[in-house]
Design an enzyme around this catalytic site. Structure first.
Site, PDB file in Angstrom:
ATOM      1  N   GLU A 280       0.868  -1.196   0.000  1.00  0.00           N
ATOM      2  CA  GLU A 280       0.000   0.000   0.000  1.00  0.00           C
ATOM      3  C   GLU A 280       0.888   1.223   0.000  1.00  0.00           C
ATOM      4  OE1 GLU A 280      -1.731  -0.334   3.833  1.00  0.00           O
ATOM      5  OE2 GLU A 280      -3.239  -1.756   3.213  1.00  0.00           O
ATOM      6  N   GLY A 282       1.865   5.235  -0.992  1.00  0.00           N
ATOM      7  CA  GLY A 282       1.362   6.554  -1.356  1.00  0.00           C
ATOM      8  C   GLY A 282       2.517   7.444  -1.764  1.00  0.00           C
ATOM      9  N   ARG A 283       3.306   7.825  -0.766  1.00  0.00           N
ATOM     10  CA  ARG A 283       4.388   8.783  -0.975  1.00  0.00           C
ATOM     11  C   ARG A 283       5.365   8.359  -2.075  1.00  0.00           C
ATOM     12  NH1 ARG A 283       5.953  11.936   3.457  1.00  0.00           N
ATOM     13  NH2 ARG A 283       5.110  10.272   4.742  1.00  0.00           N
ATOM     14  N   ARG A 319       3.275  20.045   5.836  1.00  0.00           N
ATOM     15  CA  ARG A 319       4.310  19.105   6.305  1.00  0.00           C
ATOM     16  C   ARG A 319       5.437  19.770   7.099  1.00  0.00           C
ATOM     17  NH1 ARG A 319       7.117  15.954   4.078  1.00  0.00           N
ATOM     18  NH2 ARG A 319       6.616  14.168   5.366  1.00  0.00           N
ATOM     19  N   TYR A 323       5.321  18.218  10.806  1.00  0.00           N
ATOM     20  CA  TYR A 323       6.316  17.157  11.060  1.00  0.00           C
ATOM     21  C   TYR A 323       7.739  17.694  11.034  1.00  0.00           C
ATOM     22  CZ  TYR A 323       2.231  14.836   8.987  1.00  0.00           C
ATOM     23  OH  TYR A 323       0.970  14.443   8.660  1.00  0.00           O
ATOM     24  N   CYS A 349      -1.177  33.574   9.932  1.00  0.00           N
ATOM     25  CA  CYS A 349      -0.840  34.250  11.191  1.00  0.00           C
ATOM     26  C   CYS A 349      -0.455  33.264  12.284  1.00  0.00           C
ATOM     27  CB  CYS A 349      -2.022  35.096  11.633  1.00  0.00           C
ATOM     28  SG  CYS A 349      -3.514  34.121  11.702  1.00  0.00           S
ATOM     29  N   TYR A 378       0.807  14.140   0.275  1.00  0.00           N
ATOM     30  CA  TYR A 378       0.435  14.797   1.535  1.00  0.00           C
ATOM     31  C   TYR A 378       0.652  16.309   1.466  1.00  0.00           C
ATOM     32  CZ  TYR A 378       0.717   9.895   2.810  1.00  0.00           C
ATOM     33  OH  TYR A 378       0.553   8.527   2.817  1.00  0.00           O
TER      34      TYR A 378
HETATM   35  N1  LLP Z   1      -1.339   2.094   4.409  1.00  0.00           N
HETATM   36  C1  LLP Z   1      -1.786   2.594   5.575  1.00  0.00           C
HETATM   37  C2  LLP Z   1      -2.608   1.767   6.430  1.00  0.00           C
HETATM   38  C3  LLP Z   1      -1.455   3.914   5.941  1.00  0.00           C
HETATM   39  O1  LLP Z   1      -1.890   4.404   7.093  1.00  0.00           O
HETATM   40  C4  LLP Z   1      -0.643   4.699   5.086  1.00  0.00           C
HETATM   41  C5  LLP Z   1      -0.289   6.069   5.424  1.00  0.00           C
HETATM   42  C6  LLP Z   1      -0.202   4.132   3.865  1.00  0.00           C
HETATM   43  C7  LLP Z   1      -0.568   2.822   3.576  1.00  0.00           C
HETATM   44  C8  LLP Z   1       0.628   4.876   2.863  1.00  0.00           C
HETATM   45  O2  LLP Z   1       1.849   5.227   3.390  1.00  0.00           O
HETATM   46  P1  LLP Z   1       2.988   5.881   2.479  1.00  0.00           P
HETATM   47  O3  LLP Z   1       3.453   4.843   1.480  1.00  0.00           O
HETATM   48  O4  LLP Z   1       2.426   7.061   1.809  1.00  0.00           O
HETATM   49  O5  LLP Z   1       4.033   6.242   3.464  1.00  0.00           O
HETATM   50  N2  LLP Z   1       0.699  13.018   6.312  1.00  0.00           N
HETATM   51  C9  LLP Z   1       1.937  12.324   6.612  1.00  0.00           C
HETATM   52  C10 LLP Z   1       1.900  10.868   6.205  1.00  0.00           C
HETATM   53  C11 LLP Z   1       0.761  10.094   6.823  1.00  0.00           C
HETATM   54  C12 LLP Z   1       0.726   8.654   6.415  1.00  0.00           C
HETATM   55  C13 LLP Z   1      -0.522   8.002   6.875  1.00  0.00           C
HETATM   56  N3  LLP Z   1      -0.673   6.639   6.498  1.00  0.00           N
HETATM   57  C14 LLP Z   1       3.098  13.042   5.935  1.00  0.00           C
HETATM   58  O6  LLP Z   1       2.873  14.056   5.279  1.00  0.00           O
HETATM   59  O7  LLP Z   1       4.248  12.631   6.099  1.00  0.00           O
END
Ligand code: LLP
Length: 420
Positions: A280, A282-283, A319, A323, A349, A378
């Protein structure tokens, strides 16, 4: 492949598009993505899974723009969702129900109903209470539901504490003992099919070791289930593979993400096992493919600091504020101006509204344009109307073409939803 965001004679290009030329005709700030980079990231991820029974799922939370979803869908990815809203977007973008997996610690009854009705590939259960609710929903709907239980292995992913998810002190999943009992119960339930095991230990993880430890943990857990006559056919390995926010623009592929090294070590633990492996991500799909383009409004020197005040702010890209994340910032046109140490801040602000702090960069003139890198994931998906600033437009570059893929959402449009 050379990074699509690169300089030609001092001017920043995305693929074949001169960004300063483009940006000077558009309202800033805005997000801009490279289709080539998205496709490239998808290819790297798919290639890493070669030789395994492997399927990657894209985590919509990273960026849910439909134009981008369609590219990722065409690259053979499924969808990883965490809400009814993401289920809707995934299906509307064209992801097939049997290519959708659903994670999340707080799925509501309504969301479980929608997922069961759709007949998605797996619901990843994160608590005993959810298991019982899902069982009731499945029985009512008379649908057998494939599930995985999310195991929390208590492994430290060495990432920012807000995005670490695999420690027992984090809210996610259940410990192995509880999970084992839940599998025994689910196996007896005529409406639940406990086919898979799920794990996701955090996000922006830059080293292999936490993944390898997690994989070994999973395998010994699966062996334990097999001994109890529960046979598992798939493992959802979660996501979390980091991208490189440090290196400058125009970098070679190996420096952009840690996908290749991490995935090869992660998957290798499962070699010689007959398991379907899901990921899974995303980034690592979209992160390096996007920039936030912004314009310098003012510069200002105080007795202790230099500030570059730009028109992008924490409502666009949270971000750095949330973070303390580092995003590279470069000018769209390089000139021979002196460099200085400056905070790059937005108009919101709050002192916490910054894009960078104490960054060594060229002393930019008012009106100059900048690109904030690594903003594909993100970024826009966490945007808000805070300070009644607009949600900004998004553009997609394909070769020498630039297409608007979402218009800005203005405070006026927001205002129209209220009664006055
Ligand atoms: N699967 C689950 C169950 C997750 O909770 C997440 C991300 C992913 C997959 C995807 O993760 P990735 O491959 O994108 O790391 N807003 C934060 C990141 C939050 C991630 C939440 N869960 C940031 O900007 O760093």
């Amino acid at each position: 492949m050379i990074y699509p965001f690169h300089y030609r004679e001092g001017r920043l290009f995305c693929e074949e598009v001169d960004l300063e030329q483009t940006a000077s005709t558009l309202e800033t700030p805005f997000y801009l993505y490279s289709a080539a980079e998205i496709k490239h990231s998808c290819t790297v991820i798919r290639d890493s899974g070669r030789g395994y029974d492997f399927k990657p799922y894209y985590a919509l939370k990273a960026n849910f723009n439909p134009a981008l979803l369609k590219i990722i869908l065409q690259q053979g990815f499924g969808a990883d969702i965490v809400s009814g809203g993401e289920l809707y977007f995934a299906r509307r973008a064209g992801f097939k129900n049997d290519s959708i997996v659903f994670a999340g610690v707080g799925k509501t009854e309504n969301e479980l109903r929608q997922a069961v009705e759709a007949g998605i590939a797996s619901i990843n259960v994160e608590s005993r209470a959810e298991l019982y609710l899902l069982s009731r929903v499945a029985r009512e709907k008379k649908r057998r539901v494939p599930i995985a239980i999310r195991i929390n292995p208590d492994i430290d992913a060495h990432t920012h504490e807000y995005i670490s998810t695999g420690l027992h002190s984090n809210k996610f999943g259940v410990d192995a003992e509880t999970a084992f009992e839940m599998y025994l119960e689910a196996a007896k339930d005529p409406w639940l099919e406990p086919e898979g095991v799920h794990m996701h230990i955090g996000s922006q993880i830059e080293s292999e070791q936490p993944f390898v430890d997690a994989a070994r943990f999973l395998l010994s857990f699966i062996d334990r289930l097999e001994k109890a006559a529960i046979s598992i056919t798939s493992v959802d390995l979660g996501g979390g593979i980091g991208i490189n926010y440090n290196s400058p623009f125009a970098r070679p592929e190996e420096e952009r993400t840690y996908v290749k090294s991490i995935l090869s070590s992660y998957l290798k633990v499962f070699a010689r096992r007959r398991l379907k492996l899901y990921l899974e991500v995303g980034r690592s799909v979209i992160g390096s493919a996007g920039v936030l383009i912004s314009r310098v409004i003012y510069t200002k020197k105080t007795p202790t600091k230099n500030f570059t005040i730009v028109d992008a702010a924490m409502n666009n890209l949270i971000r750095p504020s949330l973070y303390k994340a580092h995003h590279p910032i470069v000018p769209l046109v390089r000139n021979d101006s002196n460099t200085w140490k400056t905070d790059v801040v937005g108009p919101v602000c709050e002192t916490g509204d910054f894009m960078a702090r104490e960054m060594e960069m060229p002393e930019l003139k008012e009106g100059s344009l900048i690109a904030i890198g690594g903003a594909g994931a993100y970024g826009q998906s966490l945007a808000s109307f805070y300070n009644l600033r607009p949600i900004v437009a998004e553009y997609l570059v394909e070769g020498d073409r630039v297409k608007k893929i979402s218009p800005a959402l203005s405070p006026r449009e927001l205002a129209n939803r209220f009664e006055w």
